[in-house]
Scaffold this active site. Structure first.
Site, mmCIF file in Angstrom:
data_model
loop_
_atom_site.group_PDB
_atom_site.id
_atom_site.type_symbol
_atom_site.label_atom_id
_atom_site.label_comp_id
_atom_site.label_asym_id
_atom_site.label_seq_id
_atom_site.Cartn_x
_atom_site.Cartn_y
_atom_site.Cartn_z
ATOM 1 N N ALA A 31 53.702 52.520 41.736
ATOM 2 C CA ALA A 31 52.496 52.341 40.897
ATOM 3 C C ALA A 31 51.453 53.365 41.355
ATOM 4 O O ALA A 31 50.321 53.027 41.686
ATOM 5 C CB ALA A 31 51.974 50.922 40.947
ATOM 6 N N HIS A 33 48.759 56.253 41.999
ATOM 7 C CA HIS A 33 47.445 56.539 41.423
ATOM 8 C C HIS A 33 46.789 57.665 42.227
ATOM 9 O O HIS A 33 47.413 58.227 43.150
ATOM 10 C CB HIS A 33 46.585 55.272 41.407
ATOM 11 C CG HIS A 33 46.527 54.560 42.726
ATOM 12 N ND1 HIS A 33 45.926 55.108 43.843
ATOM 13 C CD2 HIS A 33 47.020 53.358 43.128
ATOM 14 C CE1 HIS A 33 46.030 54.273 44.854
ATOM 15 N NE2 HIS A 33 46.696 53.201 44.464
ATOM 16 N N HIS A 36 47.115 57.732 46.016
ATOM 17 C CA HIS A 36 48.379 58.314 46.499
ATOM 18 C C HIS A 36 48.348 59.838 46.363
ATOM 19 O O HIS A 36 48.902 60.561 47.185
ATOM 20 C CB HIS A 36 49.564 57.768 45.697
ATOM 21 C CG HIS A 36 49.761 56.289 45.839
ATOM 22 N ND1 HIS A 36 49.552 55.404 44.812
ATOM 23 C CD2 HIS A 36 50.139 55.537 46.905
ATOM 24 C CE1 HIS A 36 49.813 54.182 45.222
ATOM 25 N NE2 HIS A 36 50.160 54.221 46.491
ATOM 26 N N GLY A 148 46.808 55.534 53.863
ATOM 27 C CA GLY A 148 45.419 55.458 53.395
ATOM 28 C C GLY A 148 44.569 54.563 54.289
ATOM 29 O O GLY A 148 45.055 53.561 54.823
ATOM 30 N N GLN A 149 43.292 54.928 54.409
ATOM 31 C CA GLN A 149 42.361 54.137 55.237
ATOM 32 C C GLN A 149 41.990 52.802 54.598
ATOM 33 O O GLN A 149 41.366 51.974 55.235
ATOM 34 C CB GLN A 149 41.082 54.934 55.453
ATOM 35 C CG GLN A 149 41.049 55.636 56.785
ATOM 36 C CD GLN A 149 39.812 56.508 56.928
ATOM 37 O OE1 GLN A 149 38.769 56.241 56.350
ATOM 38 N NE2 GLN A 149 39.956 57.574 57.670
ATOM 39 N N ASP A 151 43.985 50.498 53.913
ATOM 40 C CA ASP A 151 44.720 49.522 54.721
ATOM 41 C C ASP A 151 44.470 49.846 56.193
ATOM 42 O O ASP A 151 45.362 50.329 56.904
ATOM 43 C CB ASP A 151 46.208 49.587 54.375
ATOM 44 C CG ASP A 151 46.469 49.165 52.952
ATOM 45 O OD1 ASP A 151 46.286 47.985 52.643
ATOM 46 O OD2 ASP A 151 46.814 50.035 52.128
ATOM 47 N N SER A 186 43.701 51.004 44.049
ATOM 48 C CA SER A 186 44.799 50.193 44.564
ATOM 49 C C SER A 186 45.758 49.934 43.410
ATOM 50 O O SER A 186 45.319 49.775 42.257
ATOM 51 C CB SER A 186 44.241 48.854 45.066
ATOM 52 O OG SER A 186 45.284 47.908 45.172
ATOM 53 N N SER A 187 47.051 49.875 43.727
ATOM 54 C CA SER A 187 48.030 49.584 42.674
ATOM 55 C C SER A 187 47.739 48.218 42.061
ATOM 56 O O SER A 187 48.025 47.964 40.892
ATOM 57 C CB SER A 187 49.440 49.608 43.254
ATOM 58 O OG SER A 187 49.664 50.853 43.874
ATOM 59 N N ARG A 188 47.177 47.320 42.861
ATOM 60 C CA ARG A 188 46.882 45.967 42.368
ATOM 61 C C ARG A 188 45.802 45.955 41.290
ATOM 62 O O ARG A 188 45.704 44.985 40.533
ATOM 63 C CB ARG A 188 46.408 45.069 43.514
ATOM 64 C CG ARG A 188 47.516 44.705 44.463
ATOM 65 C CD ARG A 188 46.925 44.041 45.693
ATOM 66 N NE ARG A 188 47.879 44.071 46.783
ATOM 67 C CZ ARG A 188 48.783 43.143 47.006
ATOM 68 N NH1 ARG A 188 48.824 42.083 46.242
ATOM 69 N NH2 ARG A 188 49.628 43.252 47.997
HETATM 70 O O1 PAF Z 1 50.631 50.680 52.198
HETATM 71 C C1 PAF Z 1 51.694 50.507 51.559
HETATM 72 O O2 PAF Z 1 51.843 50.895 50.385
HETATM 73 C C2 PAF Z 1 52.852 49.780 52.231
HETATM 74 O O3 PAF Z 1 52.385 48.790 53.086
HETATM 75 C C3 PAF Z 1 53.816 50.728 52.959
HETATM 76 C C4 PAF Z 1 53.132 51.460 54.090
HETATM 77 C C5 PAF Z 1 54.386 51.736 51.970
HETATM 78 C C6 PAF Z 1 54.986 49.931 53.554
HETATM 79 O O4 PAF Z 1 55.684 49.243 52.584
#
Ligand code: PAF
Length: 282
Positions: A31, A33, A36, A148-149, A151, A186-188
């Site tokens: 997903a 964006h 990414h 990404g920061q 997370d 975010s993909s969400r």
């Molecule tokens: O951040 C994410 O998209 C996921 O947690 C990752 C690092 C790809 C692991 O599945």
């Protein structure tokens, strides 16, 4: 762009590279964006070859409903990667990533990092992240890997894991990308309605408020209380946590420590969608 679905085809691809060519890995759950895109751009700039992995990792979802509803847009993702100039994509099926019995799954534990914020609210989540990231790093064996920061705690977990397992890779963190409204990409976000997307901007607004209060010398415990109060004015947001943490070890802080870099971290449900965000202040 090479399409790779199993371990031996990744190894063939990486082994055929000219000597000294560096590989960058961008692990994703698809997903894709603009967030990414920034990871991919950084990798394309730093390395000779970039491999993006797309795998919705079941072991990091503690909620089966969340796993089922996670957006899957492979066709769009492949076009996106092709356009940006990614050299290869690894999108393995579950049997490739988890060929063994489910009961025999390795569990990883990260001590204090497992007991706060995301670790506390999503039991088993970081074990699953650690497991899949270790597998991806072992399959691809990149010189650098990009995260990404947004997370932030995941980044700390991955850095700890790479260090403890002596995995020879440099972990590169890439700043959060935001919409003009301030909403972190975010993909969400794809699961948010138009109205929910507007409500979701409150996460960043509140983080900015917290930063401003912090800079004016307000105590962390008061900032936390005020910030949680701000959310309570919006019917469609349910805050799971809002905390100030010390960046170096994710200790939750009630009082300011002069020498420490801190981050305000938030997790909240907007409608049914769980979002996280953070801001680093020093
Ligand atoms: O951040 C994410 O998209 C996921 O947690 C990752 C690092 C790809 C692991 O599945």
């Amino acid at each position: 762009m090479k399409l790779l679905q199993d371990v031996s085809s990744v190894r063939n691809f990486t082994q055929k590279r000219a000597s000294k060519q560096k590989i960058g890995l961008v692990p994703t759950m698809g997903a894709l964006h603009q967030g990414h895109q920034e990871l991919l751009k950084a990798s394309l700039q730093d390395n000779d070859l970039t491999i993006c992995s797309i795998y919705v990792n079941p072991t990091q979802f503690n909620n089966p409903d969340d796993l089922n509803k996670y957006p899957r847009t492979l066709e769009h993702d492949l076009k996106f990667l092709e356009k940006i100039g990614c050299n290869a994509v690894f999108y393995p099926p579950n049997q490739v990533m988890y060929p063994g019995e489910e009961q025999q799954l390795l569990q990883l534990s990260f001590g204090h990092l497992d007991n706060v914020l995301e670790g506390q609210h999503r039991p088993g989540h970081f074990s699953g992240v650690g497991l899949v990231v270790t597998k991806l790093l072992n399959v691809v064996q990149p010189e650098r890997a990009y995260f990404g920061q947004k997370d932030l705690q995941q980044l700390a977990i991955i850095r700890q894991m790479v260090q403890e397992f002596f995995i020879p890779v440099e972990i590169i963190s890439v700043p959060i990308v935001r919409e003009s409204s301030g909403l972190a990409l975010s993909s969400r976000n794809q699961r948010l309605s138009f109205e929910e997307k507007q409500v979701a901007t409150q996460l960043y607004q509140t983080l900015l408020f917290a930063q401003q209060q912090y800079e004016s010398g307000v105590s962390l415990s008061t900032i936390k209380e005020q910030s949680i109060n701000q959310f309570s004015r919006h019917a469609n947001i349910r805050v799971e946590y809002f905390e100030a943490v010390r960046m170096r070890d994710f200790q939750i802080l009630e009082e300011k420590m002069e020498a420490d870099v801190i981050a305000f971290c938030v997790a909240a449900y907007v409608g049914e969608v769980r979002l996280i965000d953070n801001i680093i202040v020093s």
